[in-house]
Design an enzyme around this catalytic site. Structure first.
Site, PDB file in Angstrom:
ATOM      1  N   MET A 303     -14.803  38.312  40.618  1.00  0.00           N
ATOM      2  CA  MET A 303     -14.418  39.371  41.645  1.00  0.00           C
ATOM      3  C   MET A 303     -14.075  40.479  40.924  1.00  0.00           C
ATOM      4  O   MET A 303     -13.643  40.299  39.659  1.00  0.00           O
ATOM      5  CB  MET A 303     -13.324  38.897  42.362  1.00  0.00           C
ATOM      6  CG  MET A 303     -11.992  38.657  41.674  1.00  0.00           C
ATOM      7  SD  MET A 303     -10.790  37.425  42.548  1.00  0.00           S
ATOM      8  CE  MET A 303     -11.751  36.025  42.168  1.00  0.00           C
ATOM      9  N   CYS A 304     -14.370  41.771  41.370  1.00  0.00           N
ATOM     10  CA  CYS A 304     -13.879  42.864  40.867  1.00  0.00           C
ATOM     11  C   CYS A 304     -13.753  44.029  41.814  1.00  0.00           C
ATOM     12  O   CYS A 304     -13.981  43.674  42.937  1.00  0.00           O
ATOM     13  CB  CYS A 304     -14.969  43.437  39.624  1.00  0.00           C
ATOM     14  SG  CYS A 304     -16.418  43.511  40.158  1.00  0.00           S
ATOM     15  N   THR A 305     -13.467  45.244  41.437  1.00  0.00           N
ATOM     16  CA  THR A 305     -13.136  46.368  42.394  1.00  0.00           C
ATOM     17  C   THR A 305     -14.285  46.427  43.410  1.00  0.00           C
ATOM     18  O   THR A 305     -14.173  46.619  44.470  1.00  0.00           O
ATOM     19  CB  THR A 305     -12.656  47.422  41.708  1.00  0.00           C
ATOM     20  OG1 THR A 305     -11.535  47.327  41.101  1.00  0.00           O
ATOM     21  CG2 THR A 305     -12.290  48.643  42.787  1.00  0.00           C
TER      22      THR A 305
END
Length: 522
Positions: A303-305
């Site tokens: 996950m990341c922005t």
């Protein structure tokens, strides 16, 4: 404007656009340019709605006579929703309401202040001549006088952009992008904003779309087969619910301070302060801490922005043998928009003037949060659970530490991270408790003053960052040394304790052996 429109009864899933201020001779060509035709805008709108669950407004206004434009200068129309589900309702709204000159001007000014958005997008594709593409984009922005600011980076491997501006200009640029064959599969997200969230526009060529040690030239990031499997938010929520039972590794590839603002439950805090420090080497040391003891068959949810860091880093992990890699489609911001805050704690850190957003601010909710938002970790100064974001940059310009604090500590330390920084010898900037971008040094003091005569005064941004990294490295080394010293001390204490416990037994054994010898001799 967006929030006011939603209060007026329009659909919560639609992004609306109120009629803009009547065009003058100078801006008539821009507003009514054939390049931003309504039909093309609606096509882009339907694509965005299918991908991200929200609508975008059309980018052109119907042509009219000058006389009718003059007559409409003192009129304020009801906001019109341009989504297909609201088309019939918009047609029967009836005549517009006429207001007085002063009242109408004030309402128009309020609408203009709210007609801003932030656009996030990236697209990984082979670009034959990236520098020529950059010039093409620059010419389009200049020719159409687009009022947009932010970061638009183009390389031989695609595009990475986070920019903002007025609704009309920002979406005009996105529509122009999607009309080109090179970017036709591009996906984007739009978030409401109170005003410009970037200090200036940086439209340029960059060899690497993101900063990763070793660069990206040798990674097959444009090949979808070499990347992780994208998972839509709804499926991601189902996987998150079973992650602990199925021993799934939740890998957060953001920076540590982003995790402090908000994170998924079950995801460990990253050890890296910047993505450029993410491990890329060989062996176990070249893996993030959560994967160093994991089997290559273990499912990994990344996950990341916005999604680009996960996509790019997944190619490296896949090359190292990890087979079950999954990335969150559209990034965390897309999950918050579609699924809300389920399995999520805190707020989302963003790299613009807002610095943090909450799930309640997702397009469709019609909310632009004002003031602090909840953080996922306690106050990093006093440990209070009432911590809040946005983060605060230390007001001491030589420190500039990014930290999370409660309202009490912010006030008592006046925006500094500690008592020592409150006695800064050179410059204390005004505290920005609500986020926002700091200006240059000259914005706060005269650059020729005595406080700027030290060698640090002429340091550039890169030099200051290198110095902060060096200080962080030294601090981490001290922490490791302290831990080793405590470990050694504990071992010595345990050894002494064991010796003290064994001493009486040995003494008794020696006495028994002496008595047995005396009895034998007798």
């Amino acid at each position: 404007m967006i929030a006011n429109s939603l209060r007026g009864g329009l659909h919560a899933s639609c992004l609306v656009l109120a009629p803009a201020k009547p065009s003058t001779r100078s801006n008539r060509t821009l507003l009514h340019s054939p390049a931003v035709a309504t039909q093309a805008s609606l096509n882009s709108n339907s694509q965005a709605q299918s991908q991200f669950g929200f609508s975008t407004p059309a980018l052109s206004l119907p042509l009219g006579k000058k006389r009718s434009l003059r007559r409409s200068q003192n009129k304020v129309s009801q906001p019109v929703c341009l989504a297909p589900c609201c088309a019939s309702a918009a047609d029967i709204q009836g005549p517009v309401q006429t207001l007085g000159n002063q009242e109408g001007a004030e309402q128009q000014q309020q609408q203009q202040q709210q007609e801003y958005v932030v656009v996030n997008t990236y697209h990984l594709v082979d670009v034959p001549e990236p520098q020529a593409v950059v010039e093409e984009h620059r010419k389009y922005v200049q020719a159409n006088k687009l009022d947009i600011t932010g970061r638009i980076y183009i390389s031989a491997q695609g595009l990475n952009a986070q920019f903002g501006g007025t609704v009309e200009h920002a979406l005009q640029y996105v529509t122009w992008l999607k009309d080109q064959q090179l970017w036709q599969d591009l996906r984007f997200s739009v978030w409401p904003a109170e005003g410009p969230m970037f200090p200036k526009l940086r439209l340029k060529y960059k060899p690497n779309l993101i900063s990763l040690a070793g660069g990206l030239a040798d990674l097959p990031i444009t090949d979808p087969e070499a990347r992780a499997t994208p998972v839509p938010p709804k499926k991601w929520k189902e996987m998150a619910a079973e992650a602990e039972a199925k021993r799934v590794v939740m890998l957060d590839v953001r920076n540590d301070y982003e995790w402090d603002a908000g994170h998924f439950r079950g995801a460990a805090r990253p050890a890296e302060e910047e993505f450029n420090d993410t491990p890329v080497g060989d062996g176990v040391e070249g893996l993030p801490a959560p994967l160093r003891t994991a089997d290559p068959e273990t499912p990994v949810m990344m996950m990341c922005t916005g999604g680009i860091r996960c996509d790019i880093y997944s190619t490296l992990l896949k090359a190292k043998g990890f087979k079950n890699l999954y990335t969150l489609e559209g990034g965390i911001q897309n999950y918050l928009r579609q699924e809300g805050s389920e399995f999520w704690d805190g707020s989302l850190f963003v790299f613009d003037g807002r610095m943090a957003i909450s799930p309640e601010e997702a397009p469709g909710n019609g909310t632009i949060a004002k003031g602090p938002r909840p953080a996922a970790v306690p106050c990093q100064i006093c440990g209070s659970p009432d911590s809040e974001v946005p983060h605060v940059n230390c007001a001491n310009i030589d420190c500039n530490e990014l930290f999370i604090a409660c309202a009490k500590c912010k006030r008592e330390l006046n925006g500094c991270c500690c008592q020592e920084c409150m006695q800064a010898p050179r410059l204390l900037r005004p505290a920005k408790f609500g986020g926002g971008n700091y200006g240059t040094w000259n914005s706060y003091t005269n650059s020729t003053s005595e406080s700027f005569l030290s060698p640090k005064a002429r340091e550039g941004r890169v030099a200051r960052r290198a110095r902060r990294r060096q200080n962080l490295k030294l601090r981490q080394q001290r922490i490791v040394q302290e831990r080793a010293a405590r470990k050694t001390m504990m071992k010595e204490a345990m050894a002494k304790l064991m010796n003290a416990q064994e001493l009486p037994a040995d003494t008794g054994r020696e006495r028994a052996q002496g008595e047995s010898k005396e009895s034998v001799s007798a």
